[in-house]
Design a protein around this motif. Sequence first.
Motif, PDB file in Angstrom:
ATOM      1  N   ALA A  87     -43.823  52.560 -16.741  1.00 63.08           N
ATOM      2  CA  ALA A  87     -42.483  52.692 -17.312  1.00 63.08           C
ATOM      3  C   ALA A  87     -42.527  52.578 -18.836  1.00 63.08           C
ATOM      4  N   ALA A  88     -43.274  51.601 -19.324  1.00 61.91           N
ATOM      5  CA  ALA A  88     -43.360  51.389 -20.774  1.00 61.91           C
ATOM      6  C   ALA A  88     -43.973  52.606 -21.464  1.00 61.91           C
ATOM      7  N   LYS A  89     -45.026  53.161 -20.888  1.00 61.47           N
ATOM      8  CA  LYS A  89     -45.669  54.336 -21.478  1.00 61.47           C
ATOM      9  C   LYS A  89     -44.721  55.534 -21.474  1.00 61.47           C
ATOM     10  N   MET A  90     -44.034  55.737 -20.366  1.00 65.43           N
ATOM     11  CA  MET A  90     -43.102  56.851 -20.271  1.00 65.43           C
ATOM     12  C   MET A  90     -41.967  56.703 -21.273  1.00 65.43           C
ATOM     13  N   MET A  91     -41.450  55.489 -21.418  1.00 60.79           N
ATOM     14  CA  MET A  91     -40.356  55.256 -22.356  1.00 60.79           C
ATOM     15  C   MET A  91     -40.820  55.500 -23.795  1.00 60.79           C
ATOM     16  N   LYS A  92     -42.054  55.121 -24.081  1.00 63.94           N
ATOM     17  CA  LYS A  92     -42.606  55.372 -25.419  1.00 63.94           C
ATOM     18  C   LYS A  92     -42.742  56.871 -25.670  1.00 63.94           C
ATOM     19  N   GLU A  93     -43.314  57.583 -24.703  1.00 64.30           N
ATOM     20  CA  GLU A  93     -43.511  59.029 -24.842  1.00 64.30           C
ATOM     21  C   GLU A  93     -42.196  59.774 -24.992  1.00 64.30           C
ATOM     22  N   GLU A  94     -41.180  59.334 -24.260  1.00 65.30           N
ATOM     23  CA  GLU A  94     -39.877  59.999 -24.292  1.00 65.30           C
ATOM     24  C   GLU A  94     -38.977  59.469 -25.414  1.00 65.30           C
ATOM     25  N   ASP A  95     -39.428  58.409 -26.091  1.00 68.34           N
ATOM     26  CA  ASP A  95     -38.669  57.767 -27.160  1.00 68.34           C
ATOM     27  C   ASP A  95     -37.282  57.319 -26.683  1.00 68.34           C
ATOM     28  N   VAL A  96     -37.284  56.607 -25.552  1.00 68.17           N
ATOM     29  CA  VAL A  96     -36.047  56.073 -24.984  1.00 68.17           C
ATOM     30  C   VAL A  96     -36.200  54.578 -24.723  1.00 68.17           C
ATOM     31  N   SER A 120     -36.737  59.629 -15.334  1.00 69.32           N
ATOM     32  CA  SER A 120     -36.490  58.515 -14.426  1.00 69.32           C
ATOM     33  C   SER A 120     -37.824  58.009 -13.919  1.00 69.32           C
ATOM     34  N   ILE A 121     -37.803  56.815 -13.373  1.00 73.49           N
ATOM     35  CA  ILE A 121     -39.035  56.153 -12.948  1.00 73.49           C
ATOM     36  C   ILE A 121     -38.934  55.819 -11.470  1.00 73.49           C
ATOM     37  N   ASP A 122     -39.976  56.156 -10.719  1.00 73.19           N
ATOM     38  CA  ASP A 122     -40.015  55.801  -9.302  1.00 73.19           C
ATOM     39  C   ASP A 122     -40.099  54.284  -9.163  1.00 73.19           C
ATOM     40  N   ALA A 123     -39.349  53.749  -8.212  1.00 69.09           N
ATOM     41  CA  ALA A 123     -39.232  52.306  -8.025  1.00 69.09           C
ATOM     42  C   ALA A 123     -40.566  51.603  -7.792  1.00 69.09           C
ATOM     43  N   ASP A 124     -41.524  52.293  -7.208  1.00 70.83           N
ATOM     44  CA  ASP A 124     -42.795  51.646  -6.884  1.00 70.83           C
ATOM     45  C   ASP A 124     -43.833  51.726  -8.011  1.00 70.83           C
ATOM     46  N   LYS A 125     -43.469  52.317  -9.144  1.00 73.13           N
ATOM     47  CA  LYS A 125     -44.408  52.422 -10.275  1.00 73.13           C
ATOM     48  C   LYS A 125     -44.538  51.074 -10.988  1.00 73.13           C
ATOM     49  N   ASN A 154     -34.709  60.742  -4.770  1.00 74.78           N
ATOM     50  CA  ASN A 154     -34.004  61.239  -5.952  1.00 74.78           C
ATOM     51  C   ASN A 154     -32.678  60.510  -6.164  1.00 74.78           C
ATOM     52  N   ARG A 155     -32.565  59.310  -5.618  1.00 73.68           N
ATOM     53  CA  ARG A 155     -31.342  58.518  -5.727  1.00 73.68           C
ATOM     54  C   ARG A 155     -31.556  57.303  -6.621  1.00 73.68           C
ATOM     55  N   ILE A 156     -30.596  57.035  -7.471  1.00 69.66           N
ATOM     56  CA  ILE A 156     -30.705  55.886  -8.370  1.00 69.66           C
ATOM     57  C   ILE A 156     -30.536  54.588  -7.583  1.00 69.66           C
ATOM     58  N   ILE A 157     -31.413  53.630  -7.874  1.00 71.07           N
ATOM     59  CA  ILE A 157     -31.291  52.308  -7.247  1.00 71.07           C
ATOM     60  C   ILE A 157     -31.319  51.196  -8.287  1.00 71.07           C
ATOM     61  N   GLY A 158     -31.501  51.568  -9.552  1.00 70.78           N
ATOM     62  CA  GLY A 158     -31.527  50.565 -10.607  1.00 70.78           C
ATOM     63  C   GLY A 158     -31.734  51.206 -11.964  1.00 70.78           C
ATOM     64  N   THR A 159     -31.814  50.346 -12.976  1.00 64.98           N
ATOM     65  CA  THR A 159     -32.118  50.792 -14.333  1.00 64.98           C
ATOM     66  C   THR A 159     -33.057  49.774 -14.969  1.00 64.98           C
ATOM     67  N   VAL A 160     -33.783  50.213 -15.972  1.00 62.78           N
ATOM     68  CA  VAL A 160     -34.658  49.315 -16.713  1.00 62.78           C
ATOM     69  C   VAL A 160     -34.560  49.667 -18.193  1.00 62.78           C
ATOM     70  N   THR A 161     -34.638  48.648 -19.039  1.00 60.04           N
ATOM     71  CA  THR A 161     -34.611  48.849 -20.482  1.00 60.04           C
ATOM     72  C   THR A 161     -35.903  48.313 -21.092  1.00 60.04           C
ATOM     73  N   ASP A 162     -36.142  48.726 -22.324  1.00 54.89           N
ATOM     74  CA  ASP A 162     -37.303  48.191 -23.028  1.00 54.89           C
ATOM     75  C   ASP A 162     -37.158  46.683 -23.199  1.00 54.89           C
ATOM     76  N   ARG A 163     -35.942  46.209 -23.335  1.00 55.92           N
ATOM     77  CA  ARG A 163     -35.703  44.760 -23.451  1.00 55.92           C
ATOM     78  C   ARG A 163     -36.057  44.044 -22.147  1.00 55.92           C
TER      79      ARG A 163
END
Length: 138
Positions: free
Chosen positions: A25-34, A15-20, A43-52
Amino acid sequence: MGKKIRDAMTSNPCSIDADKPVAHAAKMMKEEDVGFAPIVQGNRIIGTVTDRDIAIKVVAEGKDPQATKVLEIANTDVVTVEPEQDLDDALKLMAQHQVRRLPVVEDGGRVVGVLAQADVAQEAKAKKTGELVEDISQ
């Protein structure tokens, strides 16, 4: 179907902290292949982000991925499920909200997994999977 979301979900997703920044986010998604990540505050969800989202809302708009915070581009109208819900419930939510991934939460918003269309396809019968893909793609 009778199976629970816990049986099909991917546990402990990154997951990604909202203030990052979006670049993080892009680097983390690449590293995790997601291609999808929950956005959290504490530790509470407030949103989602996609590569798109990154491609369309940052790159295509010419925004600086170092200066743009991930929360600025996040989808904050989040549909979630809980691990003990039936997979059928998740199928209905995916079709109703036209989404391919659902964050799985416990304790009012703590992310414990992600349920993807592909996860459901592996657990579900072929007919149910075909109906899901058809419903989401409408």
